[in-house]
Design a protein around this motif. Structure first.
Motif, PDB file in Angstrom:
ATOM      1  N   GLU A  71     -32.762  82.063  55.858  1.00 39.22           N
ATOM      2  CA  GLU A  71     -33.035  80.791  55.174  1.00 39.22           C
ATOM      3  C   GLU A  71     -31.830  80.266  54.411  1.00 39.22           C
ATOM      4  O   GLU A  71     -31.853  79.137  53.924  1.00 39.22           O
ATOM      5  CB  GLU A  71     -34.220  80.973  54.217  1.00 39.22           C
ATOM      6  N   ASP A  91     -35.681  77.661  64.110  1.00 39.57           N
ATOM      7  CA  ASP A  91     -36.730  78.677  64.067  1.00 39.57           C
ATOM      8  C   ASP A  91     -36.194  79.976  63.474  1.00 39.57           C
ATOM      9  O   ASP A  91     -35.101  80.426  63.806  1.00 39.57           O
ATOM     10  CB  ASP A  91     -37.264  78.949  65.474  1.00 39.57           C
ATOM     11  N   ALA A  92     -36.998  80.602  62.631  1.00 43.40           N
ATOM     12  CA  ALA A  92     -36.571  81.839  61.975  1.00 43.40           C
ATOM     13  C   ALA A  92     -36.600  83.035  62.919  1.00 43.40           C
ATOM     14  O   ALA A  92     -35.949  84.048  62.647  1.00 43.40           O
ATOM     15  CB  ALA A  92     -37.451  82.121  60.756  1.00 43.40           C
ATOM     16  N   ARG A  93     -37.333  82.939  63.992  1.00 40.75           N
ATOM     17  CA  ARG A  93     -37.368  83.985  65.001  1.00 40.75           C
ATOM     18  C   ARG A  93     -37.023  83.395  66.360  1.00 40.75           C
ATOM     19  O   ARG A  93     -37.519  82.313  66.682  1.00 40.75           O
ATOM     20  CB  ARG A  93     -38.743  84.668  65.049  1.00 40.75           C
ATOM     21  N   ASP A 115     -38.955  84.680  53.789  1.00 40.64           N
ATOM     22  CA  ASP A 115     -40.400  84.763  53.960  1.00 40.64           C
ATOM     23  C   ASP A 115     -40.828  85.216  55.345  1.00 40.64           C
ATOM     24  O   ASP A 115     -42.009  85.494  55.564  1.00 40.64           O
ATOM     25  CB  ASP A 115     -41.022  83.388  53.684  1.00 40.64           C
ATOM     26  N   THR A 116     -39.914  85.287  56.291  1.00 41.26           N
ATOM     27  CA  THR A 116     -40.283  85.640  57.663  1.00 41.26           C
ATOM     28  C   THR A 116     -40.246  87.151  57.846  1.00 41.26           C
ATOM     29  O   THR A 116     -39.258  87.806  57.506  1.00 41.26           O
ATOM     30  CB  THR A 116     -39.333  84.979  58.669  1.00 41.26           C
ATOM     31  N   TYR A 164     -40.214  90.497  60.268  1.00 44.17           N
ATOM     32  CA  TYR A 164     -39.740  90.920  61.582  1.00 44.17           C
ATOM     33  C   TYR A 164     -40.296  92.308  61.878  1.00 44.17           C
ATOM     34  O   TYR A 164     -40.330  93.167  61.000  1.00 44.17           O
ATOM     35  CB  TYR A 164     -38.215  90.927  61.633  1.00 44.17           C
ATOM     36  N   ASN A 191     -39.331  94.499  56.158  1.00 46.94           N
ATOM     37  CA  ASN A 191     -38.054  93.864  56.546  1.00 46.94           C
ATOM     38  C   ASN A 191     -36.845  94.732  56.220  1.00 46.94           C
ATOM     39  O   ASN A 191     -35.752  94.225  55.926  1.00 46.94           O
ATOM     40  CB  ASN A 191     -37.901  92.483  55.910  1.00 46.94           C
TER      41      ASN A 191
END
Length: 573
Positions: A76, A500-502, A526-527, A529, A556
């Motif tokens: 981010e 996109d974060a992923r 906040d994402t 994995y 994470n």
């Protein structure tokens, strides 16, 4: 200027003394032997290639864990686009995918597009000949076609899906014939040369007369636009470069331009030629001034008028940018879109790292650290640049600061560079490091100079970003924050695909020559994995192999253990 490596590939097995740099104080280094296996129950991955059972073969080497580093990724933070044009080259190599190809170098200064003759300059006895034709493999029957060297090159680019940079001639004269060596007594103006002008000021033709004692650069651009369309069309030529390394003309091309170029002279030649190009293809982008190295950045190689012309400027680059900004104000249009420089590192171990003989342990260590002079203010290389002019290092932030101060909106190109050692793992790791730095620090165009068939490790570095899985898998196009607690032993870069974060892509490099490093990877934001793929090459082979997947990530956070001298592409989902 070429910086080709002839490093013996066996040098990648040479031992190098491990750095005494201590690990972060909060960690204790556990020196223990590890095989290339995964212990996923502990969420620890030792990057390796495994057999179908997922366990190492009997002949897999053991590596001692000799250090740790904390790697922090934040998808981010610090988002910025990565230019797709940093993955380019001046030469081709089978199996390597470029996004940009540059038709440049010393040979192009004396190229006559009307008859396809060129001159070698001091590279080889000031020969005028058909080298560019036969070097490209152009059939004899096509040698008389106007601009065939250029059109053959661009046709190849289109077939590869790459964009082209075409060099235009700005030194004043081009080769008239292919009669061999040009003597000092035949220095231009003489019957061995044809005057080259930026502008024709008369109707263009697609069939120029090679005997009319004039070659026009805007007529060449017109010829190319008529053949391929303007830059706004799918096949148009995007970039035109204003000659090559003008600060060295008096050395590389003394039969064309025997006197050192002056700052005011170069500026006027730049304005004249760039204006002519923009009149024909207004949306094309112009690159200049293709400076060969730091001494040219500083004073245009002690240009004869620098003390006067450069008064009040920190270095020539500030002068060049500021005067072009003034030219835009005067003419109402931007003339040069991209500041173009060459960067052959001056860093040294026992030799300069670009030298073919730079294979000693000290050379390897210097090469592995040299990319830090692009971006890291805490690093000081061993070089004459660091000795005299350390305030200008790291170089990328300094160049970008000059742009912002003197001509905002100008893009940055490094159209020649090479870190040497392309046949050894140190060269591959350095190249992977450099590509990451170019992406993170806003370089617009970068084209490697001097890749050969034997430079398998350099090629592996490009594949790590552009085709890591052999199926077109690529690194992301949006740079995000990635830091390491130990930049001496490790390098790290990260990117997303769009917004996109992923997936989250990370390039991880272990520069330690003695043993494995534990990378404690922490992902902020906040994402969440859960899994990751790992693809890597190492000192054993430039082949990029898929290693054990990362699974079972919780919170994470996980640990990835890289063997010595390894570059890995991690894809987290």
């Amino acid at each position: 200027m070429p910086a080709r490596s002839t490093t013996d590939p066996r040098s990648r097995r040479s031992p190098v003394a491990r750095s005494a740099t201590p690990p972060p104080q909060s960690q204790t280094v556990r020196r223990r032997a590890v095989r290339w296996f995964s212990a996923l129950g502990l969420c620890v991955l030792v990057v390796s290639g495994c057999d179908s059972a997922g366990s190492p073969g009997d002949d897999e080497p053991e590596y001692e864990v000799v250090g740790q580093a904390v790697v922090t990724l934040n998808p981010e933070a610090d988002r910025r686009p990565i230019s797709p044009y940093i993955y380019g080259s001046n030469q081709d190599r089978a199996g390597t995918v470029w996004t940009v190809r540059r038709l440049g170098g010393n040979r192009l200064t004396g190229y006559n597009w009307e008859n396809n003759f060129s001159n070698a300059g001091s590279d080889y006895q000031h020969y005028s000949d058909r080298f560019l034709l036969f070097n490209a493999g152009i059939p004899d029957g096509e040698a008389g076609e106007p601009a065939r060297v250029v059109t053959f090159f661009h046709d190849q680019s289109l077939q590869m899906g790459a964009a082209s940079i075409v060099t235009l001639q700005m030194a004043g004269f081009v080769a008239r014939d292919d009669f061999g060596a040009v003597s000092a007594g035949q220095t231009a103006p003489s019957p061995r040369w044809v005057p080259a002008y930026p502008r024709k000021d008369a109707p263009f033709t697609l069939t120029p007369d090679p005997g009319d004692d004039a070659v026009y650069m805007d007529e060449l651009v017109h010829f190319l636009v008529q053949r391929y369309g303007a830059v706004t069309t799918p096949n148009g030529i995007r970039w035109y470069s204003l000659d090559n390394e003008p600060a060295l003309w008096a050395h590389t091309h003394p039969r064309i331009h025997p006197d050192p170029v002056g700052a005011e002279e170069l500026l006027q030649r730049t304005i004249d030629l760039a204006s002519a190009v923009k009149d024909v293809d207004p949306n094309s982008e112009v690159l200049g001034p293709a400076l060969y190295g730091f001494a040219a950045y500083l004073s245009l190689q002690d240009a004869p008028d620098w003390n006067q012309a450069g008064a009040g400027y920190r270095w020539f680059i500030d002068y060049y940018l500021d005067r072009l900004r003034q030219a835009e104000q005067a003419t109402g249009r931007r003339l040069v879109d991209v500041l173009d420089v060459h960067w052959y590192p001056e860093a040294r171990g026992d030799h300069r790292i670009t030298d073919p003989d730079a294979t000693t342990p000290a050379d390897v260590a210097a090469r592995l650290q040299a990319p830090r002079s692009l971006w890291d203010p805490t690093y000081t290389e061993t070089s004459w640049i660091a000795d005299c002019c350390s305030a200008f290092l790291p170089i990328l932030p300094t160049l970008q600061a000059s742009i912002e101060a003197h001509y905002p909106g100008t893009k940055l190109a490094i159209s020649e560079y090479n870190y040497g050692g392309g046949r050894s793992v140190s060269g591959g790791l350095a190249q992977a490091d450099v590509l990451g730095a170019f992406g993170r620090h806003g370089v617009y165009i970068a084209t490697l100079w001097g890749i050969e068939a034997e430079d398998a490790y350099t090629a592996a570095a490009f594949r790590l970003y552009r085709n890591y899985d052999g199926n077109g898998g690529t690194y992301g196009d949006t740079s995000v924050r990635a830091t390491t607690s130990d930049p001496h032993q490790t390098s790290v870069y990260a990117a997303l695909e769009g917004h996109d974060a992923r997936p989250l892509h990370a390039i991880l490099i272990n520069k330690n020559t003695e043993g494995a490093l534990e990378m404690q990877i922490r992902i902020e934001g906040d994402t969440a994995y859960a899994t990751g793929e790992v693809w890597a090459f190492d000192a054993r082979s430039p082949q990029i192999l898929r290693r054990d997947d990362v699974t079972g990530i919780t919170g994470n956070t996980f640990t990835l253990t890289l063997p010595p001298l390894t570059a890995a592409h991690l894809i987290l989902r």
